[in-house]
Design a protein around this motif. Structure first.
Motif, mmCIF file in Angstrom:
data_model
loop_
_atom_site.group_PDB
_atom_site.id
_atom_site.type_symbol
_atom_site.label_atom_id
_atom_site.label_comp_id
_atom_site.label_asym_id
_atom_site.label_seq_id
_atom_site.Cartn_x
_atom_site.Cartn_y
_atom_site.Cartn_z
ATOM 1 N N GLY A 74 15.137 -2.317 9.029
ATOM 2 C CA GLY A 74 14.304 -3.344 8.404
ATOM 3 C C GLY A 74 12.960 -2.809 7.942
ATOM 4 O O GLY A 74 12.485 -3.134 6.855
ATOM 5 N N VAL A 75 12.334 -1.970 8.776
ATOM 6 C CA VAL A 75 11.028 -1.400 8.428
ATOM 7 C C VAL A 75 11.124 -0.587 7.137
ATOM 8 O O VAL A 75 10.232 -0.633 6.285
ATOM 9 N N VAL A 76 12.223 0.149 6.976
ATOM 10 C CA VAL A 76 12.375 0.990 5.781
ATOM 11 C C VAL A 76 12.734 0.138 4.557
ATOM 12 O O VAL A 76 12.154 0.279 3.477
ATOM 13 N N LEU A 77 13.709 -0.769 4.731
ATOM 14 C CA LEU A 77 14.195 -1.546 3.586
ATOM 15 C C LEU A 77 13.191 -2.578 3.097
ATOM 16 O O LEU A 77 13.108 -2.846 1.897
ATOM 17 N N GLY A 78 12.428 -3.191 4.017
ATOM 18 C CA GLY A 78 11.526 -4.284 3.643
ATOM 19 C C GLY A 78 10.612 -3.949 2.476
ATOM 20 O O GLY A 78 10.682 -4.588 1.420
ATOM 21 N N MET A 130 9.611 -3.912 -3.655
ATOM 22 C CA MET A 130 9.217 -3.330 -4.946
ATOM 23 C C MET A 130 10.261 -3.621 -6.014
ATOM 24 O O MET A 130 9.939 -3.795 -7.182
ATOM 25 N N ILE A 131 11.520 -3.702 -5.595
ATOM 26 C CA ILE A 131 12.596 -3.940 -6.562
ATOM 27 C C ILE A 131 12.686 -5.435 -6.902
ATOM 28 O O ILE A 131 12.730 -5.817 -8.061
ATOM 29 N N PRO A 175 10.717 -8.873 -5.464
ATOM 30 C CA PRO A 175 9.846 -9.557 -4.498
ATOM 31 C C PRO A 175 10.469 -10.857 -3.983
ATOM 32 O O PRO A 175 10.252 -11.228 -2.829
ATOM 33 N N GLU A 176 11.259 -11.521 -4.837
ATOM 34 C CA GLU A 176 11.798 -12.813 -4.420
ATOM 35 C C GLU A 176 12.900 -12.673 -3.380
ATOM 36 O O GLU A 176 12.923 -13.376 -2.378
ATOM 37 N N TRP A 177 13.836 -11.750 -3.631
ATOM 38 C CA TRP A 177 15.020 -11.669 -2.770
ATOM 39 C C TRP A 177 14.967 -10.498 -1.786
ATOM 40 O O TRP A 177 15.877 -10.321 -0.981
ATOM 41 N N GLY A 178 13.903 -9.683 -1.868
ATOM 42 C CA GLY A 178 13.821 -8.483 -1.039
ATOM 43 C C GLY A 178 14.001 -8.743 0.455
ATOM 44 O O GLY A 178 14.752 -8.040 1.134
ATOM 45 N N LEU A 179 13.339 -9.799 0.956
ATOM 46 C CA LEU A 179 13.427 -10.086 2.390
ATOM 47 C C LEU A 179 14.844 -10.481 2.793
ATOM 48 O O LEU A 179 15.351 -10.066 3.842
ATOM 49 N N LEU A 180 15.478 -11.293 1.951
ATOM 50 C CA LEU A 180 16.837 -11.739 2.272
ATOM 51 C C LEU A 180 17.801 -10.568 2.334
ATOM 52 O O LEU A 180 18.614 -10.450 3.250
ATOM 53 N N ALA A 203 6.609 -4.910 7.985
ATOM 54 C CA ALA A 203 6.315 -3.670 7.253
ATOM 55 C C ALA A 203 5.705 -3.997 5.896
ATOM 56 O O ALA A 203 4.749 -3.349 5.455
ATOM 57 N N ARG A 204 6.238 -5.025 5.250
ATOM 58 C CA ARG A 204 5.729 -5.426 3.941
ATOM 59 C C ARG A 204 4.311 -5.980 4.041
ATOM 60 O O ARG A 204 3.474 -5.724 3.180
#
Lengths: 262, 109
Positions: A218-222, A227-228, A230-235, B53-54
């Motif tokens: 999660g720390v790496v992907l978040g 950046m790719i 912002p809307e769906w990144g967390l999901l 992290a974000r």
């Protein structure tokens, strides 16, 4: 109110924590919350109130969030996605995923609170009480309630959680106001309280192998997915990263079944 | 931002309480340690770790105007103090926040 239940007939000495009566248990729970639990959570919510202000939401929106949507990670995720310009759907799913852990928490705690209850299914009071199940109150109740007379458990839980819930609502308001009177640099420190707090909480959990991979991935992907998209990144971080972590953890469990949790 | 924040708050409240009510309805009927529940926990932890992290690496609002090294060094100070002082979360968080206030004040002044 309820028919005679067996725990009442046992000697009071059978329970190591006896408050004498349900009302006494409610007061005992309230007193147990005053101090460290209310202070630590209060500081987090001062940070949340400041975060609400910095995100451009109103005072009443911040307070309403703590009253109705009480569970800090979901509250922060909701506002993050709103500010990032995400859709309602994205926000709903993200909050749903962030707070999904509340469901198994209720599943484990409720049988302890209901022990000795003659009614076959949960009653209205249990549905109302469920609103107050969040991490702090859950952990304390899981630890202390099994030692109490069953009739005193729900009052203890409600006394405890009402105090911390009300203090978080108050602290949300306080944090919001502090932004207006304190210098901007101090405000920055307040807003940064929660990222730091959760970072340290998760640092403790890194040693637990059932959580380690979810946290690391999660720390790496978040930030990357943010950046790719912002809307769906967390999901995507949650679903893809979490599923990947689950598979790794399952594989690890099968290979080393006896190693316990750490 | 065409949709009011109130709609977001309403949806957030419904979703959050929905999980709690589901827990009440399902208590005694499902195993909280089942594979499905473990998957749910993994998804929640990955999402939250990503969120934190974000918030540190790419925050929005006023925090976004601070330099990345300031936020990263604040996180570093929090971790350092946390480990030095016998894993005290209170001291770690306090030190990290004070550090951020100090470096932003010095850089701004």
């Amino acid at each position: 109110m309820e028919p005679q239940s067996s725990p009442d007939r046992q000697a009071s000495s059978a329970w190591t924590h006896d408050f004498g009566s349900p009302a006494g248990a409610g007061r005992g729970g309230a007193w147990a919350a005053v101090g460290a639990p209310a202070l630590v959570l209060g500081a987090s919510y001062v940070g949340f109130g400041a975060f609400v202000h910095q995100s451009g939401l109103t005072f009443f929106q911040g307070v309403a969030s703590s009253i109705t949507g009480w569970a800090l990670p979901g509250q922060i995720a909701l506002i993050e996605i709103f500010v990032a310009g995400g859709s309602l759907l994205a926000a709903a799913i993200a909050v749903g995923l962030a707070n999904a852990r509340l469901m198994p928490m209720v599943v484990t705690l409720l049988p302890i609170l209901r022990e000795g209850d003659a009614a076959p299914s949960p009653r209205l009071i249990h549905y109302l009480s469920a609103h107050f199940i969040a991490l702090t109150g859950w952990a304390v109740a899981m630890q202390r309630c099994p030692d109490m007379n069953p009739r005193q458990r729900l009052p203890f839980f409600l006394g405890f959680t009402l105090v911390i819930w009300l203090s978080t609502v108050f602290c949300t308001a306080l944090g919001f106001f502090l932004v207006e009177v304190l210098p901007p640099t101090v405000t920055l420190g307040l807003v940064f309280l929660n990222p730091l707090y959760f970072m340290l909480l998760f640092t403790i959990d890194i040693v637990r192998r059932d959580r380690r991979w979810a946290l690391l991935i999660g720390v790496v992907l978040g930030p990357l997915l943010h950046m790719i998209t912002p809307e769906w990144g967390l999901l995507i971080t949650g679903l893809v990263g979490g599923s990947l972590a689950f598979l790794i953890t399952q594989y690890d469990r099968q290979r080393n079944p006896g190693r316990g949790k750490s | 931002m065409t949709v009011s924040a109130w709609w977001f708050l309403l949806v957030g409240a419904i979703v959050t309480y929905g999980w709690r009510a589901a827990g009440v309805a399902l208590s005694g009927r499902i195993d909280p340690n089942s594979a499905l529940m473990r998957w749910v926990a993994c998804v929640a932890y990955a999402l939250l770790a990503g969120l934190i992290a974000r918030l540190i690496v790419a925050p929005q609002g006023a925090l976004g105007d601070t330099a990345l090294w300031m936020r990263l060094s604040s996180a570093g100070v929090a971790l350092l103090v946390y480990f030095i002082f016998r894993r005290s979360i209170v001291l770690g968080v306090t030190a990290g926040a004070l550090w951020l206030m100090a470096v932003t004040t010095l850089a701004g002044g």
